[in-house]
Scaffold this motif. Structure first.
Motif, mmCIF file in Angstrom:
data_model
loop_
_atom_site.group_PDB
_atom_site.id
_atom_site.type_symbol
_atom_site.label_atom_id
_atom_site.label_comp_id
_atom_site.label_asym_id
_atom_site.label_seq_id
_atom_site.Cartn_x
_atom_site.Cartn_y
_atom_site.Cartn_z
ATOM 1 N N ASP A 49 0.834 -1.254 0.015
ATOM 2 C CA ASP A 49 -0.154 0.011 0.096
ATOM 3 C C ASP A 49 0.941 1.208 -0.110
ATOM 4 N N ARG A 62 0.757 -5.789 3.760
ATOM 5 C CA ARG A 62 -0.050 -6.588 4.102
ATOM 6 C C ARG A 62 0.073 -7.768 3.774
ATOM 7 N N ALA A 148 -12.336 -6.720 9.405
ATOM 8 C CA ALA A 148 -12.559 -5.927 8.067
ATOM 9 C C ALA A 148 -11.203 -6.114 7.500
ATOM 10 N N PHE A 149 -10.049 -5.825 8.378
ATOM 11 C CA PHE A 149 -8.754 -6.130 7.830
ATOM 12 C C PHE A 149 -8.544 -7.065 6.840
ATOM 13 N N GLY A 151 -10.944 -9.266 5.404
ATOM 14 C CA GLY A 151 -11.723 -9.314 4.168
ATOM 15 C C GLY A 151 -11.064 -8.509 3.497
ATOM 16 N N LYS A 152 -10.641 -7.168 3.661
ATOM 17 C CA LYS A 152 -10.016 -6.396 2.665
ATOM 18 C C LYS A 152 -8.437 -6.949 1.874
ATOM 19 N N GLN A 153 -7.819 -7.629 3.114
ATOM 20 C CA GLN A 153 -6.720 -8.221 2.639
ATOM 21 C C GLN A 153 -6.832 -9.164 1.548
ATOM 22 N N HIS A 155 -9.204 -10.169 -0.407
ATOM 23 C CA HIS A 155 -9.767 -9.631 -1.359
ATOM 24 C C HIS A 155 -8.722 -8.977 -2.452
ATOM 25 N N ASP A 156 -7.917 -8.036 -1.716
ATOM 26 C CA ASP A 156 -6.834 -7.333 -2.527
ATOM 27 C C ASP A 156 -5.936 -8.280 -3.115
ATOM 28 N N GLU A 159 -7.098 -10.356 -5.967
ATOM 29 C CA GLU A 159 -7.284 -9.282 -7.150
ATOM 30 C C GLU A 159 -5.885 -9.256 -7.751
ATOM 31 N N LYS A 179 -12.891 -14.366 -7.349
ATOM 32 C CA LYS A 179 -13.012 -13.551 -6.527
ATOM 33 C C LYS A 179 -13.261 -14.329 -5.133
ATOM 34 N N GLU A 199 0.305 -6.489 9.140
ATOM 35 C CA GLU A 199 0.361 -5.070 8.644
ATOM 36 C C GLU A 199 1.739 -4.642 8.931
#
Length: 248
Positions: A49, A62, A148-149, A151-153, A155-156, A159, A179, A199
């Motif tokens: 990031d 991350r 939340a962390f 889930g985003k991790q 996904h990213d 991707e 996905k 992180e």
């Protein structure tokens, strides 16, 4: 990392691009523990990031690793913090990223200096980037912050790998990327309960491109041809073998 000037890469943007192109990192820690070895390492793919223009935030890495990983156990064991909370290690950590191509260099490749003086010896060419930073551990997926962390991790990271590594973009005849939402929701929740989020706030980044750039032009050309020929003989694709031109 030993960084002679001729091999050191001072451009931070180049080093960050290297991490994006080579996301599999080796996370290294040194933590006193009564149950596992002091030195621990884990291979993990990372998401980088970078701050937006004008943003004062620090670049971060991350990743996520198994909760049963001995390295994670050492982190938890030494801290007086509830596992449900986000944990920040006191010690700095090291993450090492290696380039995809490296090779032994025989003196026979030095087609200019070897016939001239014979003053050449074997070496190994490679590229690597390492970062030092402060690690925060997201432990309990049931808490809103860690959930939340993770889930985003996930996904990213999927991707990044589906698009950049596999080339699955959905454009033309290319397949759509996989996905996380393609997997059953409860299955993903189970996986998240068994991993921890990592992180790392990057404090220092340095890199090395050791590609015979200290040698004479004929020797560098000889290395490129020699390595390409050697890889072809063993049936390995020669993509990425190139001449590293030294800065003037």
């Amino acid at each position: 990392m030993f960084l002679p000037d001729v091999h050191a890469e001072p451009d931070t943007e180049v080093l960050f691009q290297f991490i994006k192109e080579n996301p599999l990192g080796l996370l290294i820690t040194g933590i006193n523990s009564t149950s596992v070895d002091f030195l621990q390492c884990t291979h993990a793919p990372f998401v980088l990031d970078l701050p937006n223009a004008g943003d004062n935030t620090t670049p971060r890495l991350r990743a996520h690793v198994a909760k049963q990983n001995p390295q994670v156990k050492a982190m938890i064991e030494t801290l007086d913090t509830k596992p449900s909370e986000t944990i920040t290690l006191d010690q700095e950590v090291l993450v090492l990223f290696n380039g995809r191509h490296d090779h032994y260099v025989t003196p026979k490749f030095y087609t200019e200096t070897k016939p001239d003086t014979g003053k050449v010896v074997p070496t190994w060419n490679y590229s690597a980037v390492q970062i030092y930073g402060k690690l925060s551990l997201y432990y309990d997926s049931k808490t809103p912050e860690t959930g939340a962390f993770l889930g985003k991790q996930m996904h990213d990271l999927s991707e990044q790998c589906e698009r950049s590594v596999m080339g699955f973009t959905g454009d033309g005849d290319r397949p759509q990327p996989w996905k996380v939402s393609d997997a059953p929701e409860r299955y993903v929740e189970l996986l998240q309960r068994n991993v921890v989020g990592i992180e790392i706030e990057i404090r220092k980044v340095e890199g090395k491109f050791k590609m015979s750039q200290e040698m004479r032009p004929g020797d560098r050309e000889g290395v490129v041809k020699g390595v390409s020929r050697a890889l072809t003989q063993v049936g390995v694709t020669c993509m990425g073998i190139h001449l590293y031109v030294p800065r003037q």
